[in-house]
Structure formats: C-alpha cells, structure tokens
Design a protein around this motif. Structure first.
Motif, PDB file in Angstrom:
ATOM      1  N   LYS A 176       7.322   9.451   5.917  1.00 15.31           N
ATOM      2  CA  LYS A 176       8.658   8.897   5.682  1.00 15.31           C
ATOM      3  C   LYS A 176       8.480   7.563   4.973  1.00 15.31           C
ATOM      4  O   LYS A 176       7.725   6.699   5.437  1.00 15.31           O
ATOM      5  CB  LYS A 176       9.418   8.712   6.994  1.00 15.31           C
ATOM      6  CG  LYS A 176      10.850   8.214   6.808  1.00 15.31           C
ATOM      7  CD  LYS A 176      11.564   8.132   8.155  1.00 15.31           C
ATOM      8  CE  LYS A 176      12.987   7.626   7.980  1.00 15.31           C
ATOM      9  NZ  LYS A 176      13.008   6.201   7.568  1.00 15.31           N
ATOM     10  N   LEU A 177       9.141   7.402   3.841  1.00 16.22           N
ATOM     11  CA  LEU A 177       8.937   6.229   2.999  1.00 16.22           C
ATOM     12  C   LEU A 177      10.156   5.315   3.031  1.00 16.22           C
ATOM     13  O   LEU A 177      11.288   5.785   2.979  1.00 16.22           O
ATOM     14  CB  LEU A 177       8.654   6.651   1.553  1.00 16.22           C
ATOM     15  CG  LEU A 177       7.494   7.624   1.345  1.00 16.22           C
ATOM     16  CD1 LEU A 177       7.378   7.984  -0.129  1.00 16.22           C
ATOM     17  CD2 LEU A 177       6.182   7.034   1.858  1.00 16.22           C
ATOM     18  N   ASP A 178       9.894   4.029   3.109  1.00 21.42           N
ATOM     19  CA  ASP A 178      10.952   3.021   3.010  1.00 21.42           C
ATOM     20  C   ASP A 178      10.534   2.014   1.944  1.00 21.42           C
ATOM     21  O   ASP A 178       9.366   1.604   1.900  1.00 21.42           O
ATOM     22  CB  ASP A 178      11.147   2.292   4.350  1.00 21.42           C
ATOM     23  CG  ASP A 178      11.715   3.210   5.411  1.00 21.42           C
ATOM     24  OD1 ASP A 178      12.863   3.640   5.241  1.00 21.42           O
ATOM     25  OD2 ASP A 178      11.011   3.481   6.393  1.00 21.42           O
ATOM     26  N   PRO A 179      11.448   1.611   1.076  1.00 16.27           N
ATOM     27  CA  PRO A 179      11.089   0.637   0.045  1.00 16.27           C
ATOM     28  C   PRO A 179      10.607  -0.669   0.656  1.00 16.27           C
ATOM     29  O   PRO A 179      11.132  -1.136   1.662  1.00 16.27           O
ATOM     30  CB  PRO A 179      12.396   0.438  -0.733  1.00 16.27           C
ATOM     31  CG  PRO A 179      13.222   1.643  -0.416  1.00 16.27           C
ATOM     32  CD  PRO A 179      12.850   2.036   0.974  1.00 16.27           C
ATOM     33  N   GLY A 180       9.596  -1.249   0.026  1.00 15.10           N
ATOM     34  CA  GLY A 180       9.042  -2.502   0.517  1.00 15.10           C
ATOM     35  C   GLY A 180       7.635  -2.301   1.042  1.00 15.10           C
ATOM     36  O   GLY A 180       7.199  -1.190   1.326  1.00 15.10           O
ATOM     37  N   LEU A 181       6.919  -3.398   1.185  1.00 20.88           N
ATOM     38  CA  LEU A 181       5.526  -3.354   1.604  1.00 20.88           C
ATOM     39  C   LEU A 181       5.429  -3.015   3.092  1.00 20.88           C
ATOM     40  O   LEU A 181       5.960  -3.731   3.939  1.00 20.88           O
ATOM     41  CB  LEU A 181       4.880  -4.713   1.320  1.00 20.88           C
ATOM     42  CG  LEU A 181       3.380  -4.841   1.535  1.00 20.88           C
ATOM     43  CD1 LEU A 181       2.617  -3.807   0.712  1.00 20.88           C
ATOM     44  CD2 LEU A 181       2.924  -6.254   1.171  1.00 20.88           C
ATOM     45  N   ASN A 182       4.756  -1.914   3.400  1.00 19.49           N
ATOM     46  CA  ASN A 182       4.586  -1.513   4.794  1.00 19.49           C
ATOM     47  C   ASN A 182       3.773  -2.576   5.534  1.00 19.49           C
ATOM     48  O   ASN A 182       2.692  -2.959   5.081  1.00 19.49           O
ATOM     49  CB  ASN A 182       3.876  -0.160   4.863  1.00 19.49           C
ATOM     50  CG  ASN A 182       3.895   0.427   6.249  1.00 19.49           C
ATOM     51  OD1 ASN A 182       3.349  -0.152   7.182  1.00 19.49           O
ATOM     52  ND2 ASN A 182       4.505   1.588   6.397  1.00 19.49           N
ATOM     53  N   PRO A 183       4.255  -3.081   6.675  1.00 22.04           N
ATOM     54  CA  PRO A 183       3.529  -4.153   7.360  1.00 22.04           C
ATOM     55  C   PRO A 183       2.143  -3.744   7.833  1.00 22.04           C
ATOM     56  O   PRO A 183       1.268  -4.606   7.987  1.00 22.04           O
ATOM     57  CB  PRO A 183       4.443  -4.505   8.539  1.00 22.04           C
ATOM     58  CG  PRO A 183       5.404  -3.382   8.664  1.00 22.04           C
ATOM     59  CD  PRO A 183       5.542  -2.778   7.314  1.00 22.04           C
ATOM     60  N   ASP A 184       1.903  -2.460   8.060  1.00 26.71           N
ATOM     61  CA  ASP A 184       0.568  -2.024   8.446  1.00 26.71           C
ATOM     62  C   ASP A 184      -0.418  -2.345   7.328  1.00 26.71           C
ATOM     63  O   ASP A 184      -1.497  -2.901   7.555  1.00 26.71           O
ATOM     64  CB  ASP A 184       0.581  -0.520   8.749  1.00 26.71           C
ATOM     65  CG  ASP A 184      -0.620  -0.085   9.573  1.00 26.71           C
ATOM     66  OD1 ASP A 184      -1.277  -0.944  10.188  1.00 26.71           O
ATOM     67  OD2 ASP A 184      -0.900   1.124   9.620  1.00 26.71           O
ATOM     68  N   LEU A 386      11.641   2.444  14.384  1.00 29.69           N
ATOM     69  CA  LEU A 386      13.066   2.647  14.138  1.00 29.69           C
ATOM     70  C   LEU A 386      13.694   1.533  13.300  1.00 29.69           C
ATOM     71  O   LEU A 386      14.835   1.664  12.856  1.00 29.69           O
ATOM     72  CB  LEU A 386      13.819   2.776  15.474  1.00 29.69           C
ATOM     73  CG  LEU A 386      13.435   3.987  16.337  1.00 29.69           C
ATOM     74  CD1 LEU A 386      14.250   3.985  17.622  1.00 29.69           C
ATOM     75  CD2 LEU A 386      13.631   5.294  15.584  1.00 29.69           C
ATOM     76  N   LEU A 387      12.948   0.451  13.074  1.00 27.08           N
ATOM     77  CA  LEU A 387      13.469  -0.646  12.278  1.00 27.08           C
ATOM     78  C   LEU A 387      13.168  -0.424  10.796  1.00 27.08           C
ATOM     79  O   LEU A 387      12.234   0.280  10.436  1.00 27.08           O
ATOM     80  CB  LEU A 387      12.838  -1.974  12.728  1.00 27.08           C
ATOM     81  CG  LEU A 387      13.115  -2.424  14.162  1.00 27.08           C
ATOM     82  CD1 LEU A 387      12.403  -3.737  14.438  1.00 27.08           C
ATOM     83  CD2 LEU A 387      14.607  -2.564  14.422  1.00 27.08           C
ATOM     84  N   THR A 388      13.947  -1.048   9.940  1.00 26.31           N
ATOM     85  CA  THR A 388      13.682  -0.992   8.504  1.00 26.31           C
ATOM     86  C   THR A 388      12.465  -1.851   8.175  1.00 26.31           C
ATOM     87  O   THR A 388      12.038  -2.699   8.976  1.00 26.31           O
ATOM     88  CB  THR A 388      14.886  -1.504   7.707  1.00 26.31           C
ATOM     89  OG1 THR A 388      15.070  -2.904   8.015  1.00 26.31           O
ATOM     90  CG2 THR A 388      16.161  -0.734   8.062  1.00 26.31           C
ATOM     91  N   ILE A 389      11.900  -1.646   6.978  1.00 31.03           N
ATOM     92  CA  ILE A 389      10.751  -2.453   6.554  1.00 31.03           C
ATOM     93  C   ILE A 389      11.078  -3.950   6.578  1.00 31.03           C
ATOM     94  O   ILE A 389      10.306  -4.742   7.129  1.00 31.03           O
ATOM     95  CB  ILE A 389      10.278  -2.020   5.148  1.00 31.03           C
ATOM     96  CG1 ILE A 389       9.659  -0.608   5.195  1.00 31.03           C
ATOM     97  CG2 ILE A 389       9.280  -3.016   4.573  1.00 31.03           C
ATOM     98  CD1 ILE A 389       8.268  -0.518   5.734  1.00 31.03           C
ATOM     99  N   PRO A 390      12.218  -4.400   6.020  1.00 30.52           N
ATOM    100  CA  PRO A 390      12.517  -5.842   6.090  1.00 30.52           C
ATOM    101  C   PRO A 390      12.602  -6.368   7.520  1.00 30.52           C
ATOM    102  O   PRO A 390      12.149  -7.486   7.802  1.00 30.52           O
ATOM    103  CB  PRO A 390      13.866  -5.949   5.368  1.00 30.52           C
ATOM    104  CG  PRO A 390      13.894  -4.796   4.435  1.00 30.52           C
ATOM    105  CD  PRO A 390      13.196  -3.691   5.166  1.00 30.52           C
ATOM    106  N   GLU A 391      13.169  -5.579   8.447  1.00 29.19           N
ATOM    107  CA  GLU A 391      13.244  -6.007   9.836  1.00 29.19           C
ATOM    108  C   GLU A 391      11.855  -6.109  10.461  1.00 29.19           C
ATOM    109  O   GLU A 391      11.564  -7.032  11.226  1.00 29.19           O
ATOM    110  CB  GLU A 391      14.114  -5.032  10.649  1.00 29.19           C
ATOM    111  CG  GLU A 391      15.597  -5.342  10.590  1.00 29.19           C
ATOM    112  CD  GLU A 391      15.919  -6.650  11.273  1.00 29.19           C
ATOM    113  OE1 GLU A 391      15.483  -6.875  12.410  1.00 29.19           O
ATOM    114  OE2 GLU A 391      16.607  -7.478  10.641  1.00 29.19           O
ATOM    115  N   ARG A 392      10.988  -5.142  10.134  1.00 21.67           N
ATOM    116  CA  ARG A 392       9.634  -5.158  10.690  1.00 21.67           C
ATOM    117  C   ARG A 392       8.809  -6.324  10.147  1.00 21.67           C
ATOM    118  O   ARG A 392       7.849  -6.746  10.786  1.00 21.67           O
ATOM    119  CB  ARG A 392       8.929  -3.835  10.391  1.00 21.67           C
ATOM    120  CG  ARG A 392       9.456  -2.659  11.198  1.00 21.67           C
ATOM    121  CD  ARG A 392       8.607  -1.446  10.986  1.00 21.67           C
ATOM    122  NE  ARG A 392       9.287  -0.428  10.204  1.00 21.67           N
ATOM    123  CZ  ARG A 392       8.676   0.586   9.614  1.00 21.67           C
ATOM    124  NH1 ARG A 392       7.368   0.707   9.681  1.00 21.67           N
ATOM    125  NH2 ARG A 392       9.359   1.488   8.940  1.00 21.67           N
TER     126      ARG A 392
END
Length: 503
Positions: A176-184, A386-392
């Motif tokens: 599952k992909l969300d725009p933005g840099l994945n924090p992992d 469950l949070l968006t990338i910006p929230e994470r």
C-alpha cells in the motif's frame, strides 16, 4: 491480440478494460496485503506501469471504494508464457494468478520469480535510474556486497512483501503506497548513514518513483541488512514470564530474576540511544531536527487524549451488557475513574514543560525489537500504520515511544496468563502479573532515564517527565480498550487494568 512484452499489454485498451473491471476487483481482496478487505471495491485504475524485465514489471493500481475513498497499491506483475512457468504458478502459487490473457500468457504476481527478484536487487545495487521514473539508491553496506544475489521469499504474514537476498539483506516491498517519504526508509537511512547508532538494521538501499525529497515521492521498497536473531522481544519476554509464574506465588517482587531485569535495563539503554541518535540531526535535515515542545502542542496532545478518552469510554459504556461479570466489574471501576483521569490530563495541559520534539519510532513495542544472545535490534520505523505519511513523520516527545513499551510489558505479563489458561488453571496470578509489570517497567525506565541523562528532549524535572510519560501510557491503554473490545474481547482486562494502574 498476442503481446510479447508485458508493457505492450498496458497500452492495449481491451486488456486494460478486462484487467481493471474483472481481474483486479476479484484478485485484490484475496491478498493478505490488501488492507481494506472490509470495504467494497467500486473500481480500479492503472496509474502507471514500470517495466523491470520484458515480461515483468511493477503496476501502480488505484483502488476506488464505494465510500468514495481511494488507495494506491504496488502490484509486481509477470506474464508467463512457457509451459514451465505456467506449471510453476499453477502448482506452487495458484493464489497469485490473476488470470489467463487470451493468446498471450498467464498473468500473475511477479515476486515468486527468481529472475524478477534478482532484477530488483540489481536495480538497487547499481543505484539505477530509469527514464520511466523508477529510481534506486544503494546504501553504504551494499558497497561490500556481492553484485549477484540468491533470494527467497519468507512466509511472513504482513501488510508488505519480504525478499531475503544472500541471507544477508532484507528487502521490503511496500504494497500500500502513500505519497511522501516512508519513515521506515527515512529513519533507517539516517540512523545507519549519519549516526553511530548500531542497533537497527543497516540501510541497504531503496527503490522508488520520483525525487525522494518531493512530497509526491512513492517509496516502493526498502533494503536493509538482515539481523541474525533469535526472534522478537515479545517471544523472549513470554519465555521469561513463563519462568516467573512457575516460581513461588508469594515472591511477587523478588521473584523477577536477574536475566529478566538485565534484559529490561538493556532495552531501556538501547531505547535511549535510539532517541539520542534521532535527536542528533542538524539544520541540514529540517525534517529531523528537533523543535521546542510548545504550550500549543501541549494543549493539542492533552485535548486529543481527552477526546480519545470520551470516545472510548462512551463505547465501553454502550457495550457493558456484552461483557461477562468479571469484565463488567473492571469496566465499571474504569468508568468510575473518569473524573480523576480527566483531571489528570487537564493538569498536564496547563503545566509548563521545557523539552524538545523529535522524530520517534512511532509504533514501539516488544514486537518491534529483535533479540540476540546478548543484545537488541530495533526494527520497523514505519510508525502507526493507520496514520498518513505526514502524520507518521511528525515530531513528537520521545516519551511516547517509552509509553508504548511500558504498555507492552504489561501485555507480556498478563498475556502470558491469557495465552496459556491450561498452564495456570486454578491459580489467580493477576496480581503477581501486575508485580512483574511494575518491577520490569521500573528497571526499563531507570535505565532509559540514566542513559538519556540531561537530553534536551526530556523535561528536566522528574515530576514533569513522569506526568508526560503517564499521559502517553494512559493514552495507549485507553486506545487498547476499544481495540480489544472490538477485536479480542477476552483480552479486554489487560488495558482496563492498565488504565486503573494510573489512577
């Protein structure tokens, strides 16, 4: 009409119609990584296709649901035309076949193919950038690795897909992909390449689409050095609690053995070292550099906790009739403590604190830590799924991680009893479990605060540290109440007792 290249199919309108309206709506809900099985698929759309081999590549699939929401998924695809390839999928991976394309071949997930996995490794190893936008980067640890890789796909039931190369590198394909840099990716890369922190997997490289610093960047995969381990810390502490409960029921505090306390202290030190490393970013890393904990932020987190308390307690009250007598009794006690809890949270809102916000792990518990014979390694920096990338990627008080681990110790003790009822039949060990939890948590916290020293991300006064930590422990326990109520009612007493422990 027949096609010799998979990319040709995605230029064929007739194929796209069948693929998006017939194959995908049936196939996607059957996959373990498809996170929205409870929703109804209204339609799908191919956003892009990126060739990797002539007959295999990566499709980006946008899924539309009847509730008007949308999600983006990565789908590695393979077009299998030979008898041997077909037989391989039909006998060993029938659940990964999307369908037969007339006069062309068998369309299936590409990950089972060794040549596709080797091509992904080569992309990362070579830091290759393709005209289609596919862009790979190699980490320092790959400079000493082989340019060729044998690979296996472990049977891990997660929301992503794992590939292990040369028994040395772990490659995670984000489904599952969300725009933005994945924090992992972001945090493993920073810790491994820019700090001295040695207790997370080393950054091996990444695969994505677009510029890593751009808001619309899509992270397809993260490669990290494989940590040779004995399992996760949850399984370790389950073994240790089993040993503890086998002892004398009267030895509540003294019965916690030195190995358990030593492990808890070491985990406290490693947690502190992780937080100190994450707080070490300079001004050249604005997304990582610490920021002041303001009065506005303090009001925000306490108000969010109060809203959570109201929402979860309302749900608990409405479901009381569904609970057994013992759970009802605990639930009534928790509900009766609501005024005290609200006062406790409100007091923090008006309490001036001087500390810094930093990037944190974000989903920290015993299952996110691997153990070896004599150490720990922290993994999975993705944050709350469950949070968006910006929230994470928001900066938060590191004590939020600490609160999550404290709750995990509580689950380790009480969970041992719940998971093994036949082993402890006829013995009421709940108070003994609480004693283990208090003793082990104290050992962990003492070591954490000692290793942190005068770190700027902690309030200077002990009372302020405890008040902030208690907020996060309470917030986590309250969240767990609704989770267990809806998912595992038999586990509900654990978070209920967790809430009461703060009253």
């Amino acid at each position: 009409m027949p096609h010799s290249h998979l990319a040709d199919l995605f230029a064929d309108s007739e194929f796209l119609e069948a693929f998006t309206t017939m194959l995908l709506p049936t196939y996607l809900p059957q996959q373990r990584w498809f996170t929205s099985k409870g929703k109804t698929v209204a339609g799908t759309q191919v956003q892009a296709f990126h060739p990797v081999l002539e007959d295999a590549g990566i499709a980006l699939i946008e899924v539309h649901f009847t509730d008007a929401s949308r999600e983006l998924y990565q789908l590695p695809l393979s077009l299998n035309v030979g008898t041997e390839q077909r037989a391989f999928y039909q006998t060993q991976h029938p659940g990964l076949i999307l369908g037969e394309i007339t006069e062309t071949g068998l369309l299936a997930d590409a990950v089972p193919r060794a040549d596709f996995r080797a091509a992904l490794y080569e992309l990362v190893f070579q830091s290759e950038e393709r005209a289609s936008g596919l862009k790979a980067e190699a980490g320092r640890v790959l400079t000493h690795a082989s340019s060729e890789a044998e690979s296996v796909v472990p049977a891990i039931d997660t929301s992503n897909t794992a590939i292990i190369y040369n028994d040395s590198f772990f490659f995670k394909l984000f489904r599952k992909l969300d725009p933005g840099l994945n924090p992992d990716l972001e945090l493993i890369r920073f810790l491994s390449e820019r700090t001295d922190f040695q207790h997370c997997p080393p950054y091996g490289g990444s695969l994505g689409i677009g510029d890593m610093e751009a808001d619309h960047y899509l992270n397809l995969g993260l490669m990290s050095g494989k940590v040779h381990n004995r399992g996760d810390a949850w399984s370790l502490f389950q073994d240790l609690t089993e040993r503890y409960f086998a002892g004398d029921d009267e030895d509540d505090d003294d019965g916690v053995d030195e190995e358990t306390l030593s492990r808890a202290r070491l985990l406290g030190r490693r947690t502190a070292e992780m937080h100190r490393a994450l707080a070490s970013a300079g001004e050249d890393r604005p997304d990582l550099v610490p920021e002041p904990l303001t009065a506005e932020y303090r009001r925000e987190i306490t108000q969010a906790a109060l809203r959570l308390l109201d929402r979860q307690f309302t749900q608990l009250e409405s479901r009381l009739s569904e609970l057994g007598e013992s759970k009802q009794s605990l639930a009534h006690e928790v509900l009766g403590a609501r005024p005290h809890l609200e006062q406790q949270l409100g007091a923090l809102r008006d309490r001036p604190l001087t500390a810094q916000l930093t990037r944190i792990h974000g989903d920290y518990h015993l299952g996110q830590v691997l153990y070896t014979d004599d150490d720990f390694y922290i993994i999975d920096f993705e944050g709350e799924p469950l949070l968006t990338i910006p929230e994470r990627r928001r900066k938060r008080p590191p004590l939020k991680d600490v609160g999550g681990m404290v709750r995990s110790f509580h689950y380790a003790a009480q969970g041992q009893l719940l998971l093994n009822p036949e082993r402890y039949s006829g013995r009421d060990l709940s108070q003994r479990a609480e004693a283990w939890y208090r003793t082990v948590s104290d050992a962990y916290l003492d070591a954490y605060f000692e290793a942190c020293g005068e770190a700027s991300f902690l309030p200077a006064a002990d009372d302020d540290r405890r008040a902030l930590l208690d907020l996060f422990i309470l917030e986590k326990a309250v969240y767990e109440v609704a989770y267990e109520l809806n998912s595992r009612p038999e586990w509900l007493p654990i978070p209920l007792k967790g809430v009461l422990s703060l009253v």
